[in-house]
Structures are given as structure tokens and as C-alpha cells.
Write an enzyme that holds these catalytic residues in place. Sequence first.
Site, PDB file in Angstrom:
ATOM      1  N   TYR A  57       0.580  -1.176  -0.171  1.00 58.42           N
ATOM      2  CA  TYR A  57       0.105   0.086   0.039  1.00 58.42           C
ATOM      3  C   TYR A  57       1.131   0.981   0.191  1.00 58.42           C
ATOM      4  O   TYR A  57       1.893   1.522   0.685  1.00 58.42           O
ATOM      5  CB  TYR A  57      -0.949  -0.259   1.063  1.00 58.42           C
ATOM      6  CG  TYR A  57      -2.144  -1.269   0.811  1.00 58.42           C
ATOM      7  CD1 TYR A  57      -2.700  -2.213  -0.092  1.00 58.42           C
ATOM      8  CD2 TYR A  57      -3.272  -0.904   2.647  1.00 58.42           C
ATOM      9  CE1 TYR A  57      -3.618  -2.010  -0.252  1.00 58.42           C
ATOM     10  CE2 TYR A  57      -4.204  -2.178   1.849  1.00 58.42           C
ATOM     11  CZ  TYR A  57      -4.094  -2.679   1.047  1.00 58.42           C
ATOM     12  OH  TYR A  57      -5.278  -3.700   1.319  1.00 58.42           O
ATOM     13  N   PHE A 193     -13.319  -3.225  -0.343  1.00 58.56           N
ATOM     14  CA  PHE A 193     -14.120  -2.554  -1.490  1.00 58.56           C
ATOM     15  C   PHE A 193     -15.141  -2.165  -0.769  1.00 58.56           C
ATOM     16  O   PHE A 193     -16.866  -2.655  -1.525  1.00 58.56           O
ATOM     17  CB  PHE A 193     -14.245  -2.530  -2.545  1.00 58.56           C
ATOM     18  CG  PHE A 193     -12.663  -2.222  -3.892  1.00 58.56           C
ATOM     19  CD1 PHE A 193     -12.289  -1.579  -3.250  1.00 58.56           C
ATOM     20  CD2 PHE A 193     -12.029  -2.954  -4.704  1.00 58.56           C
ATOM     21  CE1 PHE A 193     -11.506  -0.852  -3.939  1.00 58.56           C
ATOM     22  CE2 PHE A 193     -11.257  -2.595  -5.249  1.00 58.56           C
ATOM     23  CZ  PHE A 193     -10.362  -1.120  -5.135  1.00 58.56           C
ATOM     24  N   PRO A 194     -15.290  -2.461   0.258  1.00 59.10           N
ATOM     25  CA  PRO A 194     -17.226  -2.575   0.787  1.00 59.10           C
ATOM     26  C   PRO A 194     -17.609  -1.851   0.311  1.00 59.10           C
ATOM     27  O   PRO A 194     -19.544  -1.604   0.514  1.00 59.10           O
ATOM     28  CB  PRO A 194     -16.452  -2.404   2.189  1.00 59.10           C
ATOM     29  CG  PRO A 194     -15.168  -1.648   2.997  1.00 59.10           C
ATOM     30  CD  PRO A 194     -14.828  -1.930   1.727  1.00 59.10           C
ATOM     31  N   LEU A 195     -17.490  -0.537   0.038  1.00 59.09           N
ATOM     32  CA  LEU A 195     -18.572   0.838  -0.914  1.00 59.09           C
ATOM     33  C   LEU A 195     -17.911   0.345  -2.248  1.00 59.09           C
ATOM     34  O   LEU A 195     -19.015   1.834  -3.046  1.00 59.09           O
ATOM     35  CB  LEU A 195     -18.287   1.552  -0.110  1.00 59.09           C
ATOM     36  CG  LEU A 195     -17.770   2.204   1.356  1.00 59.09           C
ATOM     37  CD1 LEU A 195     -17.303   3.238   2.321  1.00 59.09           C
ATOM     38  CD2 LEU A 195     -19.587   1.556   2.023  1.00 59.09           C
ATOM     39  N   GLY A 196     -17.688  -0.599  -3.316  1.00 61.98           N
ATOM     40  CA  GLY A 196     -17.602  -0.450  -4.388  1.00 61.98           C
ATOM     41  C   GLY A 196     -16.311  -0.453  -4.865  1.00 61.98           C
ATOM     42  O   GLY A 196     -15.442   0.358  -4.116  1.00 61.98           O
ATOM     43  N   GLY A 197     -15.739  -1.006  -5.950  1.00 57.69           N
ATOM     44  CA  GLY A 197     -14.419  -0.194  -6.572  1.00 57.69           C
ATOM     45  C   GLY A 197     -13.895   0.000  -7.834  1.00 57.69           C
ATOM     46  O   GLY A 197     -14.478   1.316  -8.094  1.00 57.69           O
ATOM     47  N   THR A 202     -18.751   0.951  -7.644  1.00 59.61           N
ATOM     48  CA  THR A 202     -18.674   2.430  -6.906  1.00 59.61           C
ATOM     49  C   THR A 202     -20.887   2.657  -6.880  1.00 59.61           C
ATOM     50  O   THR A 202     -21.835   2.632  -6.300  1.00 59.61           O
ATOM     51  CB  THR A 202     -17.589   3.766  -6.025  1.00 59.61           C
ATOM     52  OG1 THR A 202     -16.681   2.635  -6.087  1.00 59.61           O
ATOM     53  CG2 THR A 202     -18.755   4.100  -5.725  1.00 59.61           C
TER      54      THR A 202
END
Length: 268
Positions: A57, A193-197, A202
Site C-alpha cells: 500500500y 471494497f465494502p463500498l464498491g471499487g 462504486t
Amino acid sequence: MSETISAAQAGTISIGDFTVNRIGLGTNRITNTPDAHILLKRALELGTNFIDTAYIYADGESEKGIASALAPYGNSLLVATKGGANGNDPQQLRGELEESLKRLQVDQIDLYQLHRVDANIPLEETIQLLKSFQDEGLIKHIGLSEVTIEQLQVALKIAPIVSVQNEYNVFNRKYEDLVNFCTENQIVFIPWFPLGGLFGDTAKVEERVADIARKLNATTQQVALKWLLKRSPIILPIPGTLSPAHLEDNLRAATLELSEEDFAALTN
């Protein structure tokens, strides 16, 4: 009277011998900068005691930034990292682990996750290697990322696996069976990516929850996170952000009331 915002309002979850609040923080965009330090310290103030990072990262700046802001870590904070994104060669994986230990300023990593399975190296050999790191005291608990049920079952025969981190959200449900398997076996599932990615996900997540978000006077992110919290008690979402205000908004998902009817509408 001021509003109470805390990750503790989401309840707790056990990862090995740790107990953490059920909304963590993903740090794939965190760097070693003053603004990032402010965000990390604010997260801790708000009860976020699970922070997820990785060797790759921000070219290592994520791990360095976490240590600069928060080390030495208290016993209530679990900092998890990952290695092996670009191959599971034993020498390479050991080198990444040793570098992560230095960057995070620790002698032992509480949760070390295999970032990706290397198709060119038998998984059994890699898990044995991680087990040897555990036996050396370099890592406390082992987790996996982007695995199938079959791969998880192979790993479980060799070493205790306390967590699985795969892509999963209210729109992307590819790993539904794996979530169920982890629920049945009390293995923490950490959706990335719990909110989309990527690839427009997303926008697809936002579109899926938009009507219910309007009805509840909530953000689409709050509804998407609450759906994950309600989907299974072993799910630990790790939304990422660079904004303290967005961080607070995400944590407000903990107290959002999502009815069984609304949950079913999003699930089916």
C-alpha cells in the site's frame, strides 16, 4: 447535547485472542503525511481499533504512516498487514514480512494476511511457511485474502486461519458461499471494497442502495456498510478514507436502523 460517534456502536468481533469494534479502517491510500496522521489519530479517538494495511500500500508509506501516527500501539489496537501480493516465494515473503515489521515498528505482527495465492507455488507450502513465521513469533495470527472455500479448507488443515479478506459488498456478491462458510466456522470475513471499487462498482453500489438511503435520510455509504454489518455477525467492514468528516459519516452506519424489509430488498 453532542452526537456520540463511535466504532463501538457497531458491536465487537473476535479475531483470534483480540476483540475489536466492527467497523475498521482500510488504509490503501494512507501515506506518511501530517494529514494522514491526523486521520489515523481521529480514527483511534472514535473507537476504531482495527486498522488494515499491506506491504504494497502506497509503496510502503501506509505502514510507515500508521507507525508514525500511532506507535507504540496500545493492547486494544490491532494493526493487520499483508504480504505476498506479487508472489509467494519464501525468500521474498520473508523479506516483505521483515520490512513490514520494521515499518510498523513492532516485533510481532498481530494479524498477517497472505495477500494473494501464488498459482506457481503449492498453497500448502505457503501456509507451512506462514506457520513457521508464527512459530518464530514474528506473527501472532494468520489470515488469507482472495481465496476460495477450497483453498481455505486446505489452509485450515495446516494452521489456524482467523480471517479471510475478499472483495464483497451489496452489489458484488461473488463470494456469498464463502461468507456463509466463514459464518458457520466463526472465521472473520473482512470485505475489501465494502463500498464498491474498480470498474464502476462504486456507482453500482450507490445505485443499489439509493432509494433506501433517501428513505432513511442516510448516505449511500452508510446503508452499504449497515447492510454488511447485518449480513453476518462475522463481517468486519474496513472502509477507507482520507477525510475525518467522511470517517465520522462512515461510523454513523453503526446506529442506522435498517429494517428486515429493507435488508431483504437489498439482499434478494
